[in-house]
Motif scaffolding. Structure first.
Motif, short mmCIF file in Angstrom:
data_model
loop_
_atom_site.label_atom_id
_atom_site.label_comp_id
_atom_site.label_asym_id
_atom_site.label_seq_id
_atom_site.Cartn_x
_atom_site.Cartn_y
_atom_site.Cartn_z
N LYS A 166 0.81 -1.21 0.00
CA LYS A 166 0.00 0.00 0.00
C LYS A 166 0.85 1.27 0.00
CE LYS A 166 -4.01 -2.10 2.28
NZ LYS A 166 -4.93 -2.05 3.45
N ARG A 167 2.15 1.12 0.08
CA ARG A 167 3.03 2.29 0.00
C ARG A 167 3.19 2.72 -1.46
NH1 ARG A 167 7.62 -0.82 3.45
NH2 ARG A 167 6.27 -1.35 5.23
N PRO A 168 3.33 4.01 -1.71
CA PRO A 168 3.56 4.46 -3.09
C PRO A 168 4.95 4.03 -3.57
CG PRO A 168 3.85 6.27 -1.56
CD PRO A 168 3.34 5.12 -0.74
N ASP A 169 5.15 3.98 -4.88
CA ASP A 169 6.49 3.75 -5.38
C ASP A 169 7.15 5.10 -5.63
OD1 ASP A 169 5.54 4.74 -7.84
OD2 ASP A 169 5.12 2.72 -8.59
N PHE A 170 8.44 5.08 -5.99
CA PHE A 170 9.17 6.34 -6.11
C PHE A 170 8.72 7.16 -7.31
CE2 PHE A 170 12.15 4.16 -3.23
CZ PHE A 170 12.29 5.17 -2.28
N SER A 171 8.20 6.52 -8.33
CA SER A 171 7.68 7.26 -9.47
C SER A 171 6.49 8.11 -9.04
CB SER A 171 7.26 6.31 -10.59
OG SER A 171 8.37 5.60 -11.10
N GLU A 172 5.63 7.50 -8.24
CA GLU A 172 4.46 8.22 -7.74
C GLU A 172 4.87 9.34 -6.80
OE1 GLU A 172 0.22 7.18 -5.47
OE2 GLU A 172 1.60 5.57 -6.06
N LEU A 173 5.84 9.07 -5.93
CA LEU A 173 6.32 10.09 -4.99
C LEU A 173 6.94 11.26 -5.73
CD1 LEU A 173 7.87 7.73 -2.30
CD2 LEU A 173 5.95 9.29 -1.93
N ARG A 174 7.72 10.97 -6.77
CA ARG A 174 8.33 12.04 -7.55
C ARG A 174 7.27 12.94 -8.17
NH1 ARG A 174 8.72 12.60 -12.71
NH2 ARG A 174 8.25 10.40 -13.15
N LYS A 175 6.24 12.33 -8.74
CA LYS A 175 5.17 13.10 -9.38
C LYS A 175 4.40 13.93 -8.35
CE LYS A 175 4.60 9.67 -13.06
NZ LYS A 175 3.72 8.58 -13.60
N ASP A 176 4.13 13.35 -7.19
CA ASP A 176 3.39 14.08 -6.15
C ASP A 176 4.20 15.27 -5.64
OD1 ASP A 176 1.29 12.35 -6.38
OD2 ASP A 176 1.82 11.14 -4.64
N LEU A 177 5.52 15.08 -5.46
CA LEU A 177 6.37 16.17 -5.00
C LEU A 177 6.51 17.24 -6.07
CD1 LEU A 177 9.06 14.07 -3.12
CD2 LEU A 177 7.57 15.80 -2.08
N ALA A 178 6.51 16.83 -7.33
CA ALA A 178 6.57 17.81 -8.42
C ALA A 178 5.33 18.70 -8.41
CB ALA A 178 6.69 17.08 -9.76
N LYS A 179 4.18 18.11 -8.11
CA LYS A 179 2.94 18.89 -8.04
C LYS A 179 3.01 19.90 -6.88
CE LYS A 179 -0.04 15.30 -10.02
NZ LYS A 179 -1.14 14.34 -9.75
N LEU A 180 3.59 19.48 -5.77
CA LEU A 180 3.73 20.40 -4.64
C LEU A 180 4.66 21.55 -5.00
CD1 LEU A 180 4.03 18.03 -1.52
CD2 LEU A 180 1.99 19.09 -2.51
N LEU A 181 5.70 21.27 -5.77
CA LEU A 181 6.63 22.32 -6.17
C LEU A 181 5.98 23.31 -7.14
CD1 LEU A 181 9.92 20.26 -6.66
CD2 LEU A 181 9.52 22.06 -4.97
N GLU A 182 5.04 22.82 -7.96
CA GLU A 182 4.35 23.70 -8.90
C GLU A 182 3.36 24.62 -8.19
OE1 GLU A 182 2.53 21.07 -11.66
OE2 GLU A 182 4.42 20.50 -12.63
N ASP A 183 2.87 24.16 -7.05
CA ASP A 183 1.91 24.94 -6.28
C ASP A 183 2.66 26.08 -5.59
OD1 ASP A 183 -0.17 25.93 -4.82
OD2 ASP A 183 -0.74 24.02 -3.93
N GLN A 184 2.04 27.22 -5.49
CA GLN A 184 2.68 28.37 -4.85
C GLN A 184 2.40 28.42 -3.35
OE1 GLN A 184 4.83 30.60 -6.42
NE2 GLN A 184 4.65 28.96 -7.93
N HIS A 185 1.91 27.32 -2.82
CA HIS A 185 1.61 27.27 -1.38
C HIS A 185 2.85 26.82 -0.62
CE1 HIS A 185 -0.99 26.86 2.15
NE2 HIS A 185 -0.31 25.78 2.45
N GLY A 186 3.10 27.41 0.55
CA GLY A 186 4.22 27.00 1.38
C GLY A 186 3.84 25.81 2.23
N TYR A 187 4.47 24.66 1.99
CA TYR A 187 4.07 23.45 2.71
C TYR A 187 4.85 23.24 4.01
CZ TYR A 187 1.19 22.14 -1.22
OH TYR A 187 0.21 22.13 -2.19
N ILE A 188 5.85 24.09 4.24
CA ILE A 188 6.62 24.03 5.49
C ILE A 188 6.76 25.46 5.99
CG2 ILE A 188 8.77 23.30 6.58
CD1 ILE A 188 9.21 21.44 4.17
N ASP A 189 6.14 25.76 7.12
CA ASP A 189 6.13 27.12 7.66
C ASP A 189 7.36 27.31 8.55
OD1 ASP A 189 5.60 29.59 8.60
OD2 ASP A 189 3.72 29.11 9.60
N LEU A 190 8.43 27.76 7.94
CA LEU A 190 9.69 27.88 8.67
C LEU A 190 9.68 29.01 9.69
CD1 LEU A 190 12.14 27.17 5.73
CD2 LEU A 190 11.67 25.70 7.67
#
Length: 444
Positions: A399-423
């Motif tokens: 049930k864990r994602p594979d790395f291809s899926e993780l790469r695509k999901d992280l790419a979508k987060l990078l495209e979004d202008q939302h800050g996902y880590i509030d430093l």
């Protein structure tokens, strides 16, 4: 009349013989020319093949994605002028040596005995003359070996001096040497990828064995993350990035770190390789903030063993805090076990290098993970990013994602202008337990 016919026949026979002899001579001459031409072509073809291989390897290493990361063209500065030989330090500039002219390694090839009991065959194109290598300073040191910054002459077709990293073992005999040879072989199989540390050469014909890799300027991701804690007052959210603070990490940088590792791991999986020690201490960062996977000491190639999983049958020190339940309790490792470790690595990135499971001992970690406990979501981590991390920690590996899926999901987060880590709102104490040194593996 008879005499005339006799002379005529004799003349005719002689002409026929001459024609046959001429044909034979022509045939011999043509064959000789052909043989000589083939023999002459052999060294020409060999030279062309060597030039072609050199050009290809050089092109690979100097490509647009790699040229800035390898450090091969980094100019040598005065800070690089410290030479370490035989445990003693010598200045690089002396009365007898011109500036930046260094002594070679003390263990000159002619003075080093051959290695017995270790298969170091198939060095092939990777074998590099150790006389062209000069160790400088120690970049890192573990229980079994050291990594040096060094200079290499004319490596991989690059003329002149290049900065490289050199890994060696403390003990020149036993399991440590076998592990280093295995790591060399794994890196040969990996080839070149922008998110994986590049193998440049090996020295295996004599002791000590040396593994030569690209020099990555900023070193370990773990160290890089922890250094940012002193700069917390200068942190900006993703939406407030600025060129005024180039050395300060942003939320986007942290997401990029994870994306680069996922991209590199996707490539490793395509090669049939499992890493088995995916942690921030084994990820390097270059001056362009590109992450590179390193340290393949525990890695295995599943294709070599003809299986979809690797079962460890020997006891030893293992990275317990980064291991999946099936690895902790059944000693089974698969690409999905690396996905679990990647989730722990992302948690390290989010918390700027905190030790996983702060305050717990190794046995407690094992018990809590078996019982379903997972690292909590840091308050400054966006729920959407934590949900991605949490998917890596499914008790059912399927049930864990594979790395291809993780790469695509992280790419979508990078495209979004939302800050996902509030430093700006990161806790300075809650996640930074340093009770356990993550550089030291714990015995299972």
């Amino acid at each position: 009349m008879n005499e005339y016919n006799k002379n005529k026949n004799s003349t005719t026979l002689t002409s026929s013989q001459q024609e046959e002899e001429k044909e034979v001579l022509d045939e011999i001459t043509n064959t000789t020319i052909y043989v000589v031409a083939v023999i002459a072509l052999i060294p020409v073809v060999a030279i062309l093949a060597w030039v072609g291989r050199t050009v290809v390897r050089r092109k690979i290493l100097s490509g647009s994605e790699l040229n800035s990361e390898t450090g091969l063209h980094r100019p040598i500065t005065e800070d690089d002028s410290l030479q370490v030989v035989g445990g003693r330090q010598y200045p690089a500039v002396t009365t007898s040596l011109p500036q930046h002219c260094f002594e070679t390694i003390q263990e000159a090839p002619e003075n080093i005995p051959k290695i017995d009991g270790v298969d170091t065959t198939d060095g092939g194109i990777w074998e590099f003359p150790r006389s062209n290598l000069r160790l400088q300073t120690v970049l890192g040191e573990g229980n079994f070996g050291k990594v040096w910054k060094a200079e290499a002459e004319n490596i991989c077709g690059f003329p002149g001096t290049s900065l490289v990293a050199v890994k060696t073992v403390k003990d020149n005999g036993g399991k440590e040497v076998e592990d280093l040879v295995q790591e060399m072989n794994i890196m040969k199989e990996i080839g070149t990828h922008p998110n994986i540390v590049t193998l440049l050469g090996v020295c295996t014909e004599q002791e000590p064995l040396l593994l030569i890799m690209e020099y990555v300027m900023y070193g370990k991701l773990l160290t890089h993350l922890r250094e940012q804690r002193a700069k917390q007052s200068s942190f900006f959210n993703f939406s407030k990035e600025t060129d005024e603070l180039p050395d300060t990490l942003t939320a986007k940088d942290l997401t990029k770190f994870a994306y680069g590792v996922a991209k590199g791991m996707e490539y490793l999986v395509s090669k049939g390789i499992i890493h088995r020690d995916l942690a921030a201490r084994n990820i390097l960062v270059d001056h362009n903030k590109l992450t590179k996977i390193s340290d393949f000491g525990l890695s295995r190639n599943l294709r070599d063993i003809g299986s979809e999983m690797y079962e460890q049958k020997t006891k030893g020190a293992l990275p317990i805090r980064w291991m999946a339940p099936e690895s902790l309790y059944f000693s089974v490792f698969t690409p999905k076990s690396d996905v679990w470790g990647f989730g722990i690595l992302m948690w390290e990135i989010v918390t700027l290098g905190s030790t996983p499971y702060p305050g717990m001992g190794a046995r407690e970690v094992m018990r809590r993970v078996r019982d379903g406990y997972r690292l909590e979501r840091p308050a400054h981590c966006h729920p959407q990013l934590y949900a991605l991390i949490q998917r890596c920690w499914s008790g059912d590996m399927n049930k864990r994602p594979d790395f291809s899926e993780l790469r695509k999901d992280l790419a979508k987060l990078l495209e979004d202008q939302h800050g996902y880590i509030d430093l700006q709102n990161i806790s300075d104490t809650k996640y930074y337990s340093m009770d356990q040194n993550p550089d030291e593996e714990e015995k299972l």
